[in-house]
Motif scaffolding. Structure first.
Motif, PDB file in Angstrom:
ATOM      1  N   ASN A  32     -12.527  35.741   4.935  1.00  0.00           N
ATOM      2  CA  ASN A  32     -13.288  34.673   4.299  1.00  0.00           C
ATOM      3  C   ASN A  32     -14.204  33.923   5.262  1.00  0.00           C
ATOM      4  O   ASN A  32     -14.116  32.697   5.413  1.00  0.00           O
ATOM      5  CB  ASN A  32     -12.335  33.666   3.625  1.00  0.00           C
ATOM      6  N   PRO A  33     -15.086  34.621   5.965  1.00  0.00           N
ATOM      7  CA  PRO A  33     -15.907  33.942   6.977  1.00  0.00           C
ATOM      8  C   PRO A  33     -16.838  32.895   6.402  1.00  0.00           C
ATOM      9  O   PRO A  33     -17.055  31.843   7.021  1.00  0.00           O
ATOM     10  CB  PRO A  33     -16.691  35.100   7.617  1.00  0.00           C
ATOM     11  N   HIS A  34     -17.417  33.145   5.213  1.00  0.00           N
ATOM     12  CA  HIS A  34     -18.352  32.171   4.649  1.00  0.00           C
ATOM     13  C   HIS A  34     -17.663  30.854   4.347  1.00  0.00           C
ATOM     14  O   HIS A  34     -18.183  29.775   4.659  1.00  0.00           O
ATOM     15  CB  HIS A  34     -18.986  32.736   3.376  1.00  0.00           C
ATOM     16  N   MET A  35     -16.496  30.914   3.732  1.00  0.00           N
ATOM     17  CA  MET A  35     -15.763  29.696   3.398  1.00  0.00           C
ATOM     18  C   MET A  35     -15.466  28.880   4.644  1.00  0.00           C
ATOM     19  O   MET A  35     -15.700  27.667   4.697  1.00  0.00           O
ATOM     20  CB  MET A  35     -14.455  30.058   2.679  1.00  0.00           C
ATOM     21  N   LEU A  60     -25.270  37.046 -10.408  1.00  0.00           N
ATOM     22  CA  LEU A  60     -23.885  37.086  -9.970  1.00  0.00           C
ATOM     23  C   LEU A  60     -23.608  38.351  -9.168  1.00  0.00           C
ATOM     24  O   LEU A  60     -23.005  38.302  -8.079  1.00  0.00           O
ATOM     25  CB  LEU A  60     -22.956  37.013 -11.186  1.00  0.00           C
ATOM     26  N   MET A  61     -24.062  39.485  -9.644  1.00  0.00           N
ATOM     27  CA  MET A  61     -23.838  40.747  -8.936  1.00  0.00           C
ATOM     28  C   MET A  61     -24.622  40.798  -7.634  1.00  0.00           C
ATOM     29  O   MET A  61     -24.121  41.310  -6.617  1.00  0.00           O
ATOM     30  CB  MET A  61     -24.229  41.919  -9.831  1.00  0.00           C
ATOM     31  N   ALA A  62     -25.826  40.247  -7.622  1.00  0.00           N
ATOM     32  CA  ALA A  62     -26.627  40.239  -6.395  1.00  0.00           C
ATOM     33  C   ALA A  62     -25.955  39.395  -5.312  1.00  0.00           C
ATOM     34  O   ALA A  62     -25.918  39.778  -4.135  1.00  0.00           O
ATOM     35  CB  ALA A  62     -28.032  39.701  -6.689  1.00  0.00           C
ATOM     36  N   LYS A  63     -25.426  38.253  -5.695  1.00  0.00           N
ATOM     37  CA  LYS A  63     -24.740  37.402  -4.722  1.00  0.00           C
ATOM     38  C   LYS A  63     -23.454  38.058  -4.240  1.00  0.00           C
ATOM     39  O   LYS A  63     -23.071  37.923  -3.061  1.00  0.00           O
ATOM     40  CB  LYS A  63     -24.446  36.043  -5.352  1.00  0.00           C
ATOM     41  N   LEU A  64     -22.796  38.772  -5.106  1.00  0.00           N
ATOM     42  CA  LEU A  64     -21.582  39.494  -4.736  1.00  0.00           C
ATOM     43  C   LEU A  64     -21.878  40.515  -3.644  1.00  0.00           C
ATOM     44  O   LEU A  64     -21.141  40.627  -2.655  1.00  0.00           O
ATOM     45  CB  LEU A  64     -21.006  40.183  -5.980  1.00  0.00           C
ATOM     46  N   SER A 121     -12.586  34.106  -1.884  1.00  0.00           N
ATOM     47  CA  SER A 121     -14.004  33.995  -1.551  1.00  0.00           C
ATOM     48  C   SER A 121     -14.875  34.148  -2.796  1.00  0.00           C
ATOM     49  O   SER A 121     -15.935  33.536  -2.906  1.00  0.00           O
ATOM     50  CB  SER A 121     -14.388  35.049  -0.519  1.00  0.00           C
ATOM     51  N   PHE A 122     -14.426  34.974  -3.726  1.00  0.00           N
ATOM     52  CA  PHE A 122     -15.170  35.174  -4.967  1.00  0.00           C
ATOM     53  C   PHE A 122     -15.223  33.886  -5.786  1.00  0.00           C
ATOM     54  O   PHE A 122     -16.286  33.495  -6.296  1.00  0.00           O
ATOM     55  CB  PHE A 122     -14.526  36.297  -5.770  1.00  0.00           C
ATOM     56  N   VAL A 123     -14.090  33.198  -5.899  1.00  0.00           N
ATOM     57  CA  VAL A 123     -14.064  31.938  -6.634  1.00  0.00           C
ATOM     58  C   VAL A 123     -14.936  30.895  -5.944  1.00  0.00           C
ATOM     59  O   VAL A 123     -15.663  30.131  -6.593  1.00  0.00           O
ATOM     60  CB  VAL A 123     -12.615  31.431  -6.784  1.00  0.00           C
ATOM     61  N   TRP A 124     -14.871  30.868  -4.617  1.00  0.00           N
ATOM     62  CA  TRP A 124     -15.726  29.936  -3.873  1.00  0.00           C
ATOM     63  C   TRP A 124     -17.198  30.211  -4.182  1.00  0.00           C
ATOM     64  O   TRP A 124     -17.994  29.283  -4.375  1.00  0.00           O
ATOM     65  CB  TRP A 124     -15.456  30.066  -2.384  1.00  0.00           C
ATOM     66  N   MET A 125     -17.573  31.465  -4.244  1.00  0.00           N
ATOM     67  CA  MET A 125     -18.951  31.843  -4.557  1.00  0.00           C
ATOM     68  C   MET A 125     -19.330  31.395  -5.969  1.00  0.00           C
ATOM     69  O   MET A 125     -20.441  30.901  -6.203  1.00  0.00           O
ATOM     70  CB  MET A 125     -19.103  33.349  -4.415  1.00  0.00           C
ATOM     71  N   LEU A 126     -18.413  31.538  -6.916  1.00  0.00           N
ATOM     72  CA  LEU A 126     -18.683  31.088  -8.275  1.00  0.00           C
ATOM     73  C   LEU A 126     -18.920  29.576  -8.314  1.00  0.00           C
ATOM     74  O   LEU A 126     -19.830  29.090  -9.002  1.00  0.00           O
ATOM     75  CB  LEU A 126     -17.513  31.445  -9.196  1.00  0.00           C
ATOM     76  N   LEU A 127     -18.118  28.837  -7.567  1.00  0.00           N
ATOM     77  CA  LEU A 127     -18.235  27.378  -7.590  1.00  0.00           C
ATOM     78  C   LEU A 127     -19.530  26.892  -6.952  1.00  0.00           C
ATOM     79  O   LEU A 127     -20.034  25.829  -7.307  1.00  0.00           O
ATOM     80  CB  LEU A 127     -17.036  26.753  -6.861  1.00  0.00           C
ATOM     81  N   GLU A 128     -20.078  27.657  -6.029  1.00  0.00           N
ATOM     82  CA  GLU A 128     -21.340  27.252  -5.398  1.00  0.00           C
ATOM     83  C   GLU A 128     -22.525  27.339  -6.362  1.00  0.00           C
ATOM     84  O   GLU A 128     -23.544  26.683  -6.151  1.00  0.00           O
ATOM     85  CB  GLU A 128     -21.611  28.114  -4.161  1.00  0.00           C
ATOM     86  N   GLU A 129     -22.410  28.155  -7.400  1.00  0.00           N
ATOM     87  CA  GLU A 129     -23.445  28.283  -8.431  1.00  0.00           C
ATOM     88  C   GLU A 129     -24.833  28.515  -7.837  1.00  0.00           C
ATOM     89  O   GLU A 129     -25.775  27.744  -8.058  1.00  0.00           O
ATOM     90  CB  GLU A 129     -23.462  27.047  -9.338  1.00  0.00           C
TER      91      GLU A 129
END
Length: 507
Positions: free
Chosen positions: A183-186, A420-424, A437-445
């Motif tokens: 989870n480096p981004h988080m 969503l897929m592009a950010k993934l 990390s996926f949930v964190w990405m969703l919350l960043e919107e």
């Protein structure tokens, strides 16, 4: 130290080749000339470069110039290294700059006690040592950490802390893998945001890593914990009383960090809720502020911590049960609308993105989910923290809610799924699936403005709190029903079955 000047022979202004009829006296006079040692600085070392007497003037000049260029390059390298070191020592963090003072007025930070030394505590259990304040300018350097001679400060902006502080910061950046992957981004965004203020840096980074390290090595009474945790709590309490200058966002960040620690390391859920609720009040009461990267990170951090908290309560009540059943009914209705050929002809990815071969399926399905943590780092994983299953449920609820919001617009639905897929893929989560990390990405919107809705994440949290009160069996049914609806399939055991089983356990 000044370098000695490189001098060519004094006759170099006229470099005509010596003629064969030159007199011996003239030739001898020319070859005896040597650059004199400077008398301005008697103790200075002078560099001489001798050449063969029989060489031509051109060869002599080339020989001298080669040495001259080499010396200039050496001096340039030394000067550049000195400039870089000077630049590193003069940088300041925003909260450390004190106008009107220079580096000579910098106040050193307080060092924690050694592990074998007693600690004197204050009235709230914090060390009586001084803490960072905005009036204490501390120059920022970028030293190598104590854990590795080769690893440098990843952000080149760490505050000037002592050896133990650098070690704890290094634990955060290189060792924490208590989720389903690195989870480096988080970790990076939380670290950088915590550095906006010294109190949030103490609470979120230093205090957390001190407690995590003590858990790792089974040293719960380590004086390091008393120092860093006590200092963080003391300064946060001072900020809440107004005695410590601190902006609301940084204070909310610090409170969130303390809430996570109480939840994870102390099992003091009452105190964890107090910290989280106070942080929520600070964020909810803000008015007229500009949305920045740091403000988004702070809100995402608070949401994430609230998501992964253990359930509060022993069983679900009738209102909570009705809310969950109503949510499933809405998802079923949306599934029927999205299954129509007219809709799928406009948004074919609505079906394909949730099938078994899709990266999204690996996050939303029940498993198995092999750990993404390398074997050498498994020891650093926090035990008995079911964050993966909680985040899987949060992702199911959040995506279903988002699709519901855009259900009447094929264009918005298609754009949301594509982004969503592009950010993934941008985060490499399609290759290394880590649900947290996926949930964190969703919350960043990170979507187009018309696709965002901040309330969506808070609604997900409220539904998630009710879901945690279900039995493991009912949790499994709820998740499988939602996943079937996202795949545009009819579940084997539908909403009626879930509602019937749920009413059996309602007191």
């Amino acid at each position: 130290m000044e370098s000695a000047a490189l001098r060519a022979p004094s006759g170099s202004r006229k470099h005509s080749a010596p003629s064969s009829n030159a007199t011996p006296s003239a030739k001898q006079s020319r070859t005896k000339r040597r650059p004199a040692v400077s008398q301005e600085k008697p103790g200075q070392t002078q560099a001489f470069f001798f050449v063969e007497q029989g060489s031509s003037t051109r060869e002599k000049r080339a020989h001298v110039m080669r040495h001259h260029i080499q010396e200039k390059r050496r001096q340039s390298r030394l000067a550049n290294n000195a400039d870089k070191q000077s630049a590193r020592c003069s940088r300041y963090l925003p909260w450390q700059k004190n106008e009107g003072k220079d580096d000579a007025g910098a106040s050193p930070t307080t060092s924690p006690p050694q592990s074998t030394s007693p600690v004197t505590t204050g009235p709230v259990g914090a060390p009586s040592a001084a803490v960072y304040t905005p009036s204490q300018p501390v120059p920022v350097s970028s030293p190598k950490t104590m854990l590795s001679a080769s690893r440098m400060d990843p952000f080149r902006t760490l505050p000037m802390v002592d050896q133990r502080g650098y070690e704890l910061a290094d634990y955060w950046t290189s060792k924490l893998t208590y989720w389903s992957g690195p989870n480096p981004h988080m970790k990076t965004v939380v670290f950088q945001t915590a550095m906006r203020h010294p109190v949030s840096f103490q609470a979120v980074i230093l205090a957390y890593c001190a407690r995590w390290k003590a858990r790792l090595y089974n040293c719960p009474e380590d004086p390091e914990i008393v120092f860093y945790v006590g200092q963080a709590k003391q300064t946060v309490e001072q900020a809440l009383r107004g005695a410590q200058p601190m902006d609301e966002e940084s204070l909310a960040m610090a409170l969130t960090g303390l809430s996570l620690q109480e939840e994870r390391f102390s099992n003091n859920r009452k105190k964890a809720d107090e910290y989280a609720d106070r942080a929520l009040q600070l964020l909810r009461l803000r008015t007229g502020y500009n949305v920045t990267v740091s403000s988004v990170t702070i809100e995402v951090f608070l949401l994430y911590v609230r998501y992964i908290m253990f359930p509060r309560g022993s069983s679900i009540d009738a209102d909570g049960a009705r809310w969950l059943v109503s949510f499933l009914r809405s998802a079923e209705q949306m599934m029927s609308e999205h299954s129509r050929p007219s809709f799928l002809s406009l948004v074919p990815q609505r079906h394909s993105f949730f099938q078994i071969e899709s990266p999204l399926y690996r996050f939303l399905s029940s498993g198995p989910h092999p750990s993404q943590v390398p074997n050498s780092s498994r020891m650093y994983v926090i035990q008995n923290a079911p964050t993966q299953e909680i985040c899987r449920t949060a992702a199911l609820i959040y995506i279903t809610t988002t699709l519901w919001d855009h259900r009447e617009s094929p264009n918005k639905t298609a754009r949301y799924l594509n982004q969503l897929m592009a950010k993934l893929e941008e985060r490499s989560l399609d290759r290394y699936p880590m649900c947290e990390s996926f949930v964190w990405m969703l919350l960043e919107e990170n979507y187009d403005a018309d696709l965002k809705d901040p309330e969506r994440a808070w609604l997900t949290g409220e539904l998630l709190k009710r879901h945690k009160l279900l039995s493991p069996e009912l949790q499994f049914y709820f998740n499988e029903i939602l996943l079937s609806f996202l795949m545009l399939n009819r579940p084997l055991k539908g909403v009626d079955f879930f509602e019937k089983e749920l009413h059996r356990v309602i007191p």
